[in-house]
Design a protein around this motif. Sequence first.
Motif, PDB file in Angstrom:
ATOM      1  N   GLY A   1     -11.539   2.770 -16.194  1.00 49.64           N
ATOM      2  CA  GLY A   1     -10.839   2.235 -15.031  1.00 49.64           C
ATOM      3  C   GLY A   1      -9.332   2.210 -15.190  1.00 49.64           C
ATOM      4  N   LYS A   2      -8.790   3.134 -15.997  1.00 49.49           N
ATOM      5  CA  LYS A   2      -7.339   3.132 -16.256  1.00 49.49           C
ATOM      6  C   LYS A   2      -6.519   3.317 -14.977  1.00 49.49           C
ATOM      7  N   SER A   3      -6.967   4.184 -14.097  1.00 51.83           N
ATOM      8  CA  SER A   3      -6.191   4.411 -12.870  1.00 51.83           C
ATOM      9  C   SER A   3      -6.254   3.168 -11.969  1.00 51.83           C
ATOM     10  N   TRP A   4      -7.388   2.484 -11.970  1.00 52.65           N
ATOM     11  CA  TRP A   4      -7.489   1.244 -11.191  1.00 52.65           C
ATOM     12  C   TRP A   4      -6.549   0.196 -11.772  1.00 52.65           C
ATOM     13  N   ARG A   5      -6.560   0.069 -13.097  1.00 56.04           N
ATOM     14  CA  ARG A   5      -5.678  -0.903 -13.755  1.00 56.04           C
ATOM     15  C   ARG A   5      -4.217  -0.591 -13.422  1.00 56.04           C
ATOM     16  N   LYS A   6      -3.871   0.681 -13.451  1.00 53.79           N
ATOM     17  CA  LYS A   6      -2.497   1.092 -13.141  1.00 53.79           C
ATOM     18  C   LYS A   6      -2.131   0.695 -11.711  1.00 53.79           C
ATOM     19  N   THR A   7      -3.040   0.906 -10.784  1.00 53.36           N
ATOM     20  CA  THR A   7      -2.792   0.547  -9.389  1.00 53.36           C
ATOM     21  C   THR A   7      -2.665  -0.967  -9.224  1.00 53.36           C
ATOM     22  N   ILE A   8      -3.509  -1.718  -9.904  1.00 47.38           N
ATOM     23  CA  ILE A   8      -3.442  -3.179  -9.841  1.00 47.38           C
ATOM     24  C   ILE A   8      -2.100  -3.665 -10.380  1.00 47.38           C
ATOM     25  N   ILE A   9      -1.691  -3.130 -11.506  1.00 49.03           N
ATOM     26  CA  ILE A   9      -0.403  -3.505 -12.099  1.00 49.03           C
ATOM     27  C   ILE A   9       0.739  -3.161 -11.143  1.00 49.03           C
ATOM     28  N   GLU A  10       0.699  -1.973 -10.574  1.00 54.98           N
ATOM     29  CA  GLU A  10       1.747  -1.529  -9.649  1.00 54.98           C
ATOM     30  C   GLU A  10       1.854  -2.456  -8.439  1.00 54.98           C
ATOM     31  N   GLN A  11       0.716  -2.804  -7.839  1.00 55.75           N
ATOM     32  CA  GLN A  11       0.757  -3.660  -6.649  1.00 55.75           C
ATOM     33  C   GLN A  11       1.273  -5.054  -6.991  1.00 55.75           C
ATOM     34  N   ARG A  12       0.853  -5.599  -8.113  1.00 58.39           N
ATOM     35  CA  ARG A  12       1.361  -6.915  -8.525  1.00 58.39           C
ATOM     36  C   ARG A  12       2.859  -6.865  -8.781  1.00 58.39           C
ATOM     37  N   THR A  13       3.315  -5.814  -9.419  1.00 60.04           N
ATOM     38  CA  THR A  13       4.744  -5.660  -9.696  1.00 60.04           C
ATOM     39  C   THR A  13       5.542  -5.568  -8.399  1.00 60.04           C
ATOM     40  N   GLN A  14       5.051  -4.777  -7.471  1.00 62.53           N
ATOM     41  CA  GLN A  14       5.742  -4.616  -6.195  1.00 62.53           C
ATOM     42  C   GLN A  14       5.734  -5.921  -5.394  1.00 62.53           C
ATOM     43  N   LEU A  15       4.634  -6.655  -5.451  1.00 61.69           N
ATOM     44  CA  LEU A  15       4.574  -7.945  -4.763  1.00 61.69           C
ATOM     45  C   LEU A  15       5.578  -8.929  -5.366  1.00 61.69           C
ATOM     46  N   LEU A  16       5.671  -8.954  -6.683  1.00 57.94           N
ATOM     47  CA  LEU A  16       6.654  -9.835  -7.331  1.00 57.94           C
ATOM     48  C   LEU A  16       8.068  -9.488  -6.881  1.00 57.94           C
ATOM     49  N   GLY A  17       8.370  -8.207  -6.797  1.00 59.88           N
ATOM     50  CA  GLY A  17       9.686  -7.777  -6.323  1.00 59.88           C
ATOM     51  C   GLY A  17       9.930  -8.192  -4.880  1.00 59.88           C
ATOM     52  N   LEU A  18       8.908  -8.074  -4.067  1.00 61.46           N
ATOM     53  CA  LEU A  18       9.007  -8.481  -2.669  1.00 61.46           C
ATOM     54  C   LEU A  18       9.300  -9.980  -2.577  1.00 61.46           C
ATOM     55  N   PHE A  19       8.627 -10.785  -3.406  1.00 63.99           N
ATOM     56  CA  PHE A  19       8.843 -12.228  -3.394  1.00 63.99           C
ATOM     57  C   PHE A  19      10.208 -12.611  -3.960  1.00 63.99           C
ATOM     58  N   GLU A  20      10.713 -11.817  -4.901  1.00 64.24           N
ATOM     59  CA  GLU A  20      12.064 -12.080  -5.413  1.00 64.24           C
ATOM     60  C   GLU A  20      13.100 -11.853  -4.320  1.00 64.24           C
ATOM     61  N   ASP A  21      12.909 -10.790  -3.552  1.00 58.54           N
ATOM     62  CA  ASP A  21      13.851 -10.469  -2.480  1.00 58.54           C
ATOM     63  C   ASP A  21      13.692 -11.383  -1.271  1.00 58.54           C
ATOM     64  N   MET A  22      12.460 -11.817  -1.018  1.00 60.26           N
ATOM     65  CA  MET A  22      12.166 -12.638   0.159  1.00 60.26           C
ATOM     66  C   MET A  22      11.198 -13.756  -0.220  1.00 60.26           C
ATOM     67  N   PRO A  23      11.695 -14.800  -0.859  1.00 61.09           N
ATOM     68  CA  PRO A  23      10.823 -15.866  -1.352  1.00 61.09           C
ATOM     69  C   PRO A  23       9.938 -16.507  -0.274  1.00 61.09           C
ATOM     70  N   SER A  24      10.397 -16.541   0.959  1.00 59.89           N
ATOM     71  CA  SER A  24       9.607 -17.179   2.014  1.00 59.89           C
ATOM     72  C   SER A  24       8.314 -16.425   2.310  1.00 59.89           C
ATOM     73  N   LEU A  25       8.226 -15.163   1.900  1.00 57.61           N
ATOM     74  CA  LEU A  25       6.985 -14.414   2.114  1.00 57.61           C
ATOM     75  C   LEU A  25       5.826 -14.986   1.303  1.00 57.61           C
ATOM     76  N   LYS A  26       6.125 -15.669   0.205  1.00 56.76           N
ATOM     77  CA  LYS A  26       5.061 -16.297  -0.585  1.00 56.76           C
ATOM     78  C   LYS A  26       4.227 -17.236   0.280  1.00 56.76           C
ATOM     79  N   ASN A  27       4.902 -17.925   1.198  1.00 52.55           N
ATOM     80  CA  ASN A  27       4.207 -18.853   2.086  1.00 52.55           C
ATOM     81  C   ASN A  27       3.238 -18.140   3.026  1.00 52.55           C
TER      82      ASN A  27
END
Length: 156
Positions: free
Chosen positions: A81-107
Amino acid sequence: MNNSQLNYENDFYNWTRQQIELLKTGRFNKLDTVHLIEELEDMGKSQLRELESRLIVLIAHLLKWQFQLSSLTEQWQEFEGKSWRKTIIEQRTQLLGLFEDMPSLKNKMPGAIIKVYPKAVLFAVDETSLPKNTFPDRCPYSTEQLMDKKFYPVNA
């Protein structure tokens, strides 16, 4: 139709430069407020769509991990499941970046999870060919689990 509206429809980039200059120089009465409001609303919607899109992919891959990984590793010993793990990591990383730029999106995340979960299930169904009823009716992952880089669901 005034010059500003013509610019908006024919040369969006130039229109944005013009609006910025009007704001910087305090000539607020010259602003194309109708289109400016429209663009600001669209920017907010765009960020929410990005949140939802990334959640669909993340949840779908966690579902695949939970409900298909063990059967695939039984069929193919080398499948990890390496490609799945890579995709999961990528989406979490991108979400963290989105929340850093726009903290109110966490809500917005809890509501977004509820909204997109059916789409994530359909994504997982399409990619796995598993029946839809294989997957829970509600998202089995908490907001915290979705964002926890160490969380991978136990194989079903």
